[in-house]
Scaffold this motif. Sequence first.
Motif, PDB file in Angstrom:
ATOM      1  N   LEU A   7       0.846  -1.197   0.000  1.00 42.39           N
ATOM      2  CA  LEU A   7       0.000   0.000   0.000  1.00 42.39           C
ATOM      3  C   LEU A   7       0.880   1.245   0.000  1.00 42.39           C
ATOM      4  O   LEU A   7       1.978   1.241   0.559  1.00 42.39           O
ATOM      5  N   THR A   8       0.373   2.312  -0.588  1.00 43.00           N
ATOM      6  CA  THR A   8       1.053   3.602  -0.521  1.00 43.00           C
ATOM      7  C   THR A   8       0.769   4.230   0.844  1.00 43.00           C
ATOM      8  O   THR A   8      -0.127   3.802   1.577  1.00 43.00           O
ATOM      9  N   VAL A   9       1.510   5.275   1.155  1.00 44.62           N
ATOM     10  CA  VAL A   9       1.287   5.981   2.423  1.00 44.62           C
ATOM     11  C   VAL A   9      -0.150   6.502   2.523  1.00 44.62           C
ATOM     12  O   VAL A   9      -0.803   6.293   3.555  1.00 44.62           O
ATOM     13  N   PRO A  10      -0.698   7.138   1.474  1.00 43.81           N
ATOM     14  CA  PRO A  10      -2.096   7.581   1.583  1.00 43.81           C
ATOM     15  C   PRO A  10      -3.083   6.418   1.775  1.00 43.81           C
ATOM     16  O   PRO A  10      -4.074   6.567   2.497  1.00 43.81           O
ATOM     17  N   GLU A  11      -2.821   5.272   1.162  1.00 43.37           N
ATOM     18  CA  GLU A  11      -3.709   4.114   1.333  1.00 43.37           C
ATOM     19  C   GLU A  11      -3.660   3.584   2.764  1.00 43.37           C
ATOM     20  O   GLU A  11      -4.689   3.235   3.346  1.00 43.37           O
ATOM     21  N   VAL A  12      -2.448   3.551   3.347  1.00 46.50           N
ATOM     22  CA  VAL A  12      -2.310   3.119   4.744  1.00 46.50           C
ATOM     23  C   VAL A  12      -3.052   4.100   5.649  1.00 46.50           C
ATOM     24  O   VAL A  12      -3.801   3.695   6.544  1.00 46.50           O
ATOM     25  N   ALA A  13      -2.861   5.389   5.398  1.00 46.11           N
ATOM     26  CA  ALA A  13      -3.521   6.414   6.217  1.00 46.11           C
ATOM     27  C   ALA A  13      -5.035   6.279   6.148  1.00 46.11           C
ATOM     28  O   ALA A  13      -5.717   6.387   7.172  1.00 46.11           O
ATOM     29  N   GLN A  14      -5.541   6.015   4.967  1.00 48.42           N
ATOM     30  CA  GLN A  14      -6.990   5.873   4.803  1.00 48.42           C
ATOM     31  C   GLN A  14      -7.495   4.655   5.579  1.00 48.42           C
ATOM     32  O   GLN A  14      -8.518   4.735   6.258  1.00 48.42           O
ATOM     33  N   ARG A  15      -6.790   3.547   5.496  1.00 48.90           N
ATOM     34  CA  ARG A  15      -7.227   2.341   6.208  1.00 48.90           C
ATOM     35  C   ARG A  15      -7.203   2.524   7.719  1.00 48.90           C
ATOM     36  O   ARG A  15      -8.044   1.988   8.435  1.00 48.90           O
ATOM     37  N   LEU A  16      -6.192   3.238   8.213  1.00 43.19           N
ATOM     38  CA  LEU A  16      -6.055   3.431   9.660  1.00 43.19           C
ATOM     39  C   LEU A  16      -6.746   4.699  10.148  1.00 43.19           C
ATOM     40  O   LEU A  16      -6.762   4.976  11.341  1.00 43.19           O
ATOM     41  N   ARG A  17      -7.285   5.470   9.203  1.00 46.84           N
ATOM     42  CA  ARG A  17      -7.977   6.731   9.516  1.00 46.84           C
ATOM     43  C   ARG A  17      -7.091   7.692  10.298  1.00 46.84           C
ATOM     44  O   ARG A  17      -7.475   8.227  11.347  1.00 46.84           O
ATOM     45  N   VAL A  18      -5.882   7.863   9.763  1.00 44.82           N
ATOM     46  CA  VAL A  18      -4.939   8.827  10.322  1.00 44.82           C
ATOM     47  C   VAL A  18      -4.429   9.686   9.167  1.00 44.82           C
ATOM     48  O   VAL A  18      -4.650   9.386   8.001  1.00 44.82           O
ATOM     49  N   ASN A  19      -3.720  10.722   9.490  1.00 42.30           N
ATOM     50  CA  ASN A  19      -3.138  11.606   8.490  1.00 42.30           C
ATOM     51  C   ASN A  19      -1.930  10.925   7.835  1.00 42.30           C
ATOM     52  O   ASN A  19      -1.178  10.238   8.531  1.00 42.30           O
ATOM     53  N   PRO A  20      -1.716  11.108   6.529  1.00 44.32           N
ATOM     54  CA  PRO A  20      -0.539  10.516   5.889  1.00 44.32           C
ATOM     55  C   PRO A  20       0.789  10.917   6.553  1.00 44.32           C
ATOM     56  O   PRO A  20       1.730  10.129   6.589  1.00 44.32           O
ATOM     57  N   ALA A  21       0.848  12.121   7.118  1.00 43.50           N
ATOM     58  CA  ALA A  21       2.063  12.546   7.825  1.00 43.50           C
ATOM     59  C   ALA A  21       2.334  11.643   9.026  1.00 43.50           C
ATOM     60  O   ALA A  21       3.489  11.361   9.355  1.00 43.50           O
ATOM     61  N   THR A  22       1.280  11.183   9.665  1.00 42.58           N
ATOM     62  CA  THR A  22       1.428  10.257  10.790  1.00 42.58           C
ATOM     63  C   THR A  22       2.041   8.953  10.316  1.00 42.58           C
ATOM     64  O   THR A  22       2.952   8.409  10.960  1.00 42.58           O
ATOM     65  N   VAL A  23       1.571   8.444   9.198  1.00 49.27           N
ATOM     66  CA  VAL A  23       2.121   7.202   8.644  1.00 49.27           C
ATOM     67  C   VAL A  23       3.595   7.393   8.306  1.00 49.27           C
ATOM     68  O   VAL A  23       4.427   6.540   8.629  1.00 49.27           O
ATOM     69  N   ARG A  24       3.946   8.523   7.707  1.00 45.35           N
ATOM     70  CA  ARG A  24       5.357   8.781   7.383  1.00 45.35           C
ATOM     71  C   ARG A  24       6.209   8.840   8.646  1.00 45.35           C
ATOM     72  O   ARG A  24       7.331   8.314   8.677  1.00 45.35           O
ATOM     73  N   ARG A  25       5.685   9.457   9.716  1.00 44.51           N
ATOM     74  CA  ARG A  25       6.422   9.498  10.990  1.00 44.51           C
ATOM     75  C   ARG A  25       6.633   8.090  11.522  1.00 44.51           C
ATOM     76  O   ARG A  25       7.704   7.753  12.023  1.00 44.51           O
ATOM     77  N   TRP A  26       5.577   7.242  11.455  1.00 42.07           N
ATOM     78  CA  TRP A  26       5.698   5.857  11.924  1.00 42.07           C
ATOM     79  C   TRP A  26       6.751   5.098  11.117  1.00 42.07           C
ATOM     80  O   TRP A  26       7.504   4.312  11.669  1.00 42.07           O
ATOM     81  N   ILE A  27       6.786   5.346   9.817  1.00 46.06           N
ATOM     82  CA  ILE A  27       7.784   4.685   8.967  1.00 46.06           C
ATOM     83  C   ILE A  27       9.184   5.141   9.370  1.00 46.06           C
ATOM     84  O   ILE A  27      10.089   4.315   9.556  1.00 46.06           O
TER      85      ILE A  27
END
Length: 73
Positions: A7-27
Motif C-alpha cells: 500500500l502507498t502511504v495515503p492508502e495506509v492512512a486511509q485504512r487506519l484513519r490517520v493523516n498521511p504525515a502520521t504514517v510517514r512518521r511511523w515509517i
Amino acid sequence: MTSDDFLTVPEVAQRLRVNPATVRRWIEAGTIPAVKIGRSYRVELAQVQAVIDGHRTTTPLTVGVPSGSVVTS
C-alpha cells in the motif's frame, strides 16, 4: 508477492484513519516497516494488519456515568 500486497502511504492512512504525515512518521520511527521505491514508500499489507493487531484493546470500552457518581431516577 504482488503489487496488491503493498500500500502507498495515503492508502495506509486511509485504512487506519490517520493523516498521511502520521504514517510517514511511523515509517521513519520504524513503527511500520516499509520499502522505499524512488521517493515514495510502500507498506506491506501484512504490516498494516500487524499494527492494528498490536493496538487492539482487551478492556471493553464503557460509556456512561463516571465512577463515584450517584444516579437517581
